[in-house]
Design an enzyme around this catalytic site. Structure first.
Site, PDB file in Angstrom:
ATOM      1  N   GLY A  10       0.845  -1.194   0.000  1.00  0.00           N
ATOM      2  CA  GLY A  10       0.000   0.000   0.000  1.00  0.00           C
ATOM      3  C   GLY A  10       0.875   1.237   0.000  1.00  0.00           C
ATOM      4  O   GLY A  10       1.826   1.350   0.795  1.00  0.00           O
ATOM      5  N   TYR A  11       0.564   2.156  -0.931  1.00  0.00           N
ATOM      6  CA  TYR A  11       1.345   3.394  -1.016  1.00  0.00           C
ATOM      7  C   TYR A  11       0.408   4.588  -1.185  1.00  0.00           C
ATOM      8  O   TYR A  11       0.635   5.487  -1.966  1.00  0.00           O
ATOM      9  CB  TYR A  11       2.344   3.300  -2.188  1.00  0.00           C
ATOM     10  N   THR A  13      -2.233   7.262   1.319  1.00  0.00           N
ATOM     11  CA  THR A  13      -1.965   8.308   2.326  1.00  0.00           C
ATOM     12  C   THR A  13      -0.930   7.827   3.337  1.00  0.00           C
ATOM     13  O   THR A  13       0.068   8.508   3.608  1.00  0.00           O
ATOM     14  CB  THR A  13      -3.282   8.657   3.060  1.00  0.00           C
ATOM     15  N   ARG A  45      -1.994  -2.101  -5.875  1.00  0.00           N
ATOM     16  CA  ARG A  45      -2.932  -2.832  -6.748  1.00  0.00           C
ATOM     17  C   ARG A  45      -2.727  -2.419  -8.203  1.00  0.00           C
ATOM     18  O   ARG A  45      -2.776  -3.232  -9.096  1.00  0.00           O
ATOM     19  CB  ARG A  45      -4.360  -2.517  -6.286  1.00  0.00           C
ATOM     20  N   GLY A 186     -11.935  17.275   3.985  1.00  0.00           N
ATOM     21  CA  GLY A 186     -11.142  16.066   3.724  1.00  0.00           C
ATOM     22  C   GLY A 186     -11.134  15.087   4.885  1.00  0.00           C
ATOM     23  O   GLY A 186     -10.341  14.138   4.902  1.00  0.00           O
ATOM     24  N   ASP A 200     -15.878   1.900  11.904  1.00  0.00           N
ATOM     25  CA  ASP A 200     -14.454   2.184  12.114  1.00  0.00           C
ATOM     26  C   ASP A 200     -14.115   2.109  13.620  1.00  0.00           C
ATOM     27  O   ASP A 200     -13.156   1.430  14.017  1.00  0.00           O
ATOM     28  CB  ASP A 200     -14.152   3.583  11.550  1.00  0.00           C
ATOM     29  N   LYS A 204     -11.807  -0.835  15.823  1.00  0.00           N
ATOM     30  CA  LYS A 204     -10.734  -0.442  16.749  1.00  0.00           C
ATOM     31  C   LYS A 204     -11.015  -0.989  18.150  1.00  0.00           C
ATOM     32  O   LYS A 204     -10.101  -1.427  18.851  1.00  0.00           O
ATOM     33  CB  LYS A 204     -10.600   1.083  16.781  1.00  0.00           C
ATOM     34  N   GLY A 301      -4.508  10.783   9.673  1.00  0.00           N
ATOM     35  CA  GLY A 301      -3.640  11.733   8.968  1.00  0.00           C
ATOM     36  C   GLY A 301      -2.316  11.060   8.660  1.00  0.00           C
ATOM     37  O   GLY A 301      -1.868  10.157   9.370  1.00  0.00           O
TER      38      GLY A 301
END
Ligand SMILES: NC(=O)c1ccc[n+]([C@@H]2O[C@H](COP(=O)([O-])OP(=O)(O)OC[C@H]3O[C@@H](n4cnc5c(N)ncnc54)[C@H](OP(=O)(O)O)[C@@H]3O)[C@@H](O)[C@H]2O)c1
Length: 372
Positions: A10-11, A13, A45, A186, A200, A204, A301
């Site tokens: 994964g590349y 955020t 991907r 955002g 979400d 967690k 972030g």
């Protein structure tokens, strides 16, 4: 001297921020590891999307090539969803790689299996970034699990929901308008379901349950409510009493009966989570020895999440002996249907729904002493 070789899955955020941080903080990493720490391969991907960004290292969308062409020591996983991430990490552990992941959905669903496999293969599995981003809740809980009895964890684990509730309150606007503000800033996806329906925060919380109890409750029996049905009227009614509505994930052990819930809760000003506004996450931990702690900060972030990941990376150099104290408990379904208000000295005010979303106070309960 050979370098420590890292493979990034994964590349986006998070993954790209980890790549940048490994370069920007190379000097510190070299002091910790005593050798260069380099990203040796990146698996995505669709590799065409990343050709401008990823240069001088293997960039591939072929998992066989990723593992075959690189001699990896550590895999940092920052992709999305349970599969294929779980299969990739299983493969990596079997090859003797340490794992660091930010993927909460995957670790909530498959953490137990991965931990077992990692133990069998003698490698480490770290996941600080998966819960509350930059806030070091996993490390703090690990630190407290030896001797303290952690009796309660209450947390704001979804920054988007917290931002929306804060805006509804500050600007006196309805949910839809506050959601739009979150999207413009955002902080919310075009499809906000994962955040505003409580998924979400739920994932967690299940990761925290695994950590505290080495088990999770039956997912179907956990109260999971989002914030869509909170109206301006509810916010206003709470504010009139000097209270706030917050989206709170709770794990509580009352004399061996453990309940887990993710739901809107009305908090009085004395509660440690009352002042947590905007996109911040916060986790309150109550231990029998330490008392109440609050950790607060950026729950998401690029840089805060990369921070959690590179600190996990640095911690790999320390041999950590995981000693677990066995505790007797059972998961039970939360019985209180109505939300409650926290008051000082453990009192709770039970609220009752008098119309679709309007709550009125019906009585006060003394909270019984809880214990893990
Ligand atoms: N963003 C945050 O602040 C934050 C904070 C804490 C934890 N996390 C967690 O960190 C993870 C990554 O989040 P993000 O915000 O960086 O997501 P993102 O920006 O959407 O990036 C996801 C990356 O994963 C890659 N990917 C997706 N499916 C893949 C597959 N099958 N094989 C290989 N690579 C695949 C994507 O590649 P393609 O572009 O080619 O599809 C992309 O590079 C998520 O699990 C998230 O829950 C995020």
């Amino acid at each position: 001297m050979t370098a420590v070789k890292i493979g990034l899955i994964g590349y986006g955020t998070v993954g790209s921020a980890v790549g940048r941080t490994i370069r920007s903080h190379q000097e510190n990493l070299q002091i910790v590891f005593g050798k260069e720490v380099q990203v040796a391969g990146v698996l995505v991907r669709d590799k065409q999307k990343y050709e401008q960004q990823v240069k001088d290292v293997l960039l591939t969308d072929n998992v066989e090539e990723f593992f075959a062409r690189t001699d990896l020591d550590i895999i940092i996983e920052a992709s999305v969803g349970i599969e294929p991430a779980y299969s990739y990490l299983t493969k990596a552990i079997s090859r003797g790689c340490h794992i660091i992941t930010a993927n909460k959905e995957m670790i909530a669903s498959k953490g137990a299996e991965l931990k077992e496999l990692a133990k069998e293969k003698g490698v480490r599995l770290e996941y600080e970034a998966a819960v509350a981003g930059g806030v070091p809740v996993i490390g703090t809980l690990k630190q407290l699990l030896h001797i303290n009895h952690v009796v309660r964890v209450e947390a704001i684990l979804n920054g988007t929901s917290n931002f929306i509730l804060s805006k509804m309150s500050d600007k006196n606007i309805p949910f839809e308008e506050a959601l739009q503000l979150a999207q413009e800033a955002g902080f919310a996806e075009a499809d906000p379901a994962n955040d505003v329906d409580g998924w979400d925060a739920f994932y967690k919380l299940m990761v925290l349950s695994d950590l505290l109890f080495e088990a999770q409750p039956d997912w179907e029996k956990v109260t999971r409510k989002g914030i869509r049905t909170i109206s301006s009227h509810d916010i206003h009614a709470a504010a009139e009493q000097g209270w706030k509505i917050k989206h709170v994930a709770t794990l509580e052990n009352t004399g061996g009966e453990v309940t887990a819930s993710v739901e809107p809760v009305v908090l009085s000003a004395e509660h440690l989570l009352y002042s947590v506004d905007g996109v911040d996450n916060a986790v309150c931990i109550e231990g029998d020895l330490v008392g109440k702690l609050k950790l607060q900060g950026p729950g998401a972030g690029a840089l805060p999440t990369a921070s959690a990941i590179v600190e996990d990376l640095a911690n790999l150099v320390h041999q950590r002996k995981e000693v677990r104290v066995k505790r007797t408990f059972q998961f039970t379904e939360k019985r209180e249907a109505a939300p409650y208000v926290h008051l000082p000295s453990g009192q709770v005010v039970v609220l009752e729904k008098s119309s679709e979303n309007y709550y009125r106070v019906v009585g006060k309960n003394e909270r019984s002493k809880a214990e893990v």
